[in-house]
Scaffold this active site. Structure first.
Site, short mmCIF file in Angstrom:
data_model
loop_
_atom_site.label_atom_id
_atom_site.label_comp_id
_atom_site.label_asym_id
_atom_site.label_seq_id
_atom_site.Cartn_x
_atom_site.Cartn_y
_atom_site.Cartn_z
N GLU A 59 0.85 -1.18 0.00
CA GLU A 59 0.00 0.00 0.00
C GLU A 59 0.90 1.24 0.00
OE1 GLU A 59 -3.59 1.77 2.84
OE2 GLU A 59 -1.83 0.83 3.76
N LYS A 133 -10.45 0.02 -0.64
CA LYS A 133 -10.33 -0.28 0.79
C LYS A 133 -11.65 -0.04 1.52
CE LYS A 133 -7.02 0.63 4.54
NZ LYS A 133 -5.81 1.43 4.88
N CYS A 165 -4.26 -3.26 4.22
CA CYS A 165 -3.80 -2.77 5.51
C CYS A 165 -4.82 -2.95 6.64
CB CYS A 165 -3.37 -1.31 5.36
SG CYS A 165 -2.21 -0.77 6.65
#
EC number: 3.5.1.4
Length: 339
Positions: A59, A133, A165
């Site tokens: 990321e 995300k 993440c």
């Protein structure tokens, strides 16, 4: 599952994860130059690991973190666009698949904040998955949240899902990907200290709980604000680590993931087949009681029932034992409301 060689086979997918040094960029021109650098890395890794089928970058590895809001908007990309064209050409040229971070992707409504997006590019240079995300790292990240996961056939037919993440701190997203058939869940992250040990632990636990391969690509270095701990890794579907980087900048780990082995395990494993057992609860006792051979399929978890049927009520319930405001007066972040 194999680790230590540079090859792959008709049954194994050669996967590399890159401890890419977190860039600090400010302009579109700098982002494009960094894309060209990523393309060079792909070529070099393919030369050194001829069995490479899939290479994964962290990321923020394409843009870095734009701490200035105007820079974030100015460098946001369209997909496809100039940036993805460079990355796609590198995949096509080197005959590999790649996972790349785009922070951010322009929102459909121009004034809204961009998305934090990953793309999966095949060895023909085609974008075959675009994931936004779902769970941005609040309160710091200001990305507009995505709303769904995806599963696609990846290299050699291995089924691939992408997450990003902070997504990975929520067991729900892993289970959603796995229950949709994902065999490899790719977690790209720009994770910084102090949460190093927790992040190393959770990916092993999620691989085990979901009987899936996990590939993690994390950033390294210091960008002037955060220090990133690296430890990019590849985890087997039994929760064992196949390969793990340290904190070195631009370190690479590589492993061969068997397509046949994971499918064999999901079909024939019994006591630790969490995916099957969740939807066939207590099948041994149910069968012995004369109530059929499928166990119990109904969801027993009150929280999930409420969340699906009445999201507002579920939100109110969690606020009763956490807090009613998104901000915290004792430690305010930006202009988030604290009342």
């Amino acid at each position: 599952m194999r680790h230590g060689d540079i090859s792959s086979s008709p049954d194994t997918v050669g996967v590399a994860v890159v401890n890419y040094k977190m860039p600090r960029l400010h302009t579109k021109e700098q982002v494009l130059e960094n894309c060209r650098n990523i393309a060079k890395v792909i070529g070099g890794v393919k030369q050194g690991l001829p069995g490479l089928d899939l290479i994964i970058f962290p990321e923020y590895s394409t843009h870095g973190i734009m701490y200035d809001k105007q820079e974030m908007f100015d460098t946001a990309v369209s997909i496809p666009g100039e940036e993805t064209a460079i990355l796609a050409e590198a995949c096509k040229k080197n005959k590999v698949w790649g996972v790349f971070s785009l922070t951010g992707e322009k929102h459909e409504q121009a004034k809204k904040n961009p998305y934090n997006t990953l793309i999966l590019v095949n060895d023909k240079g085609e974008i075959v998955q675009k994931y936004r995300k779902i769970l941005p790292w609040c309160p710091i990240e200001c990305w507009y949240p995505g709303d769904k996961t995806y599963v696609v056939d990846g290299p050699k037919g291995l089924k691939v899902s992408l997450i990003i993440c902070d997504d990975g701190n929520y067991p729900e997203i892993w289970r959603d990907c796995a229950m949709r058939g994902a065999e490899l869940i790719v977690r790209c992250q720009g994770y910084m200290y102090p949460a190093k040990e927790q992040q190393i632990a959770i990916v092993k636990a999620m691989a085990w709980a979901n009987q899936c391969y996990v590939a993690v690509a994390n950033a390294t270095g210091f960008d002037g604000v955060y220090s990133y701990f690296g430890h990019s890794s590849i985890i087997g579907f039994d929760g064992h680590t196949l390969g793990e980087c340290g904190e070195e900048e631009n370190g690479i780990q590589y492993a061969q993931l068997s397509v046949q082995q994971i499918r064999d395990a999901r079909k024939y494993d019994q006591s630790q087949n969490q995916l099957f057992k969740l939807l066939h609860r207590g099948y041994s006792g149910v069968f012995a009681s004369g109530d059929g051979d499928k166990g119990v399929a109904e969801c027993p978890f009150e929280f999930y029932k409420t969340w699906v049927n009445d999201p507002k009520k579920a939100q109110e319930n969690v606020e009763k034992f956490t807090r009613p405001s998104v901000g915290v007066a004792a430690c305010p972040v930006g202009d988030l409301p604290t009342k």
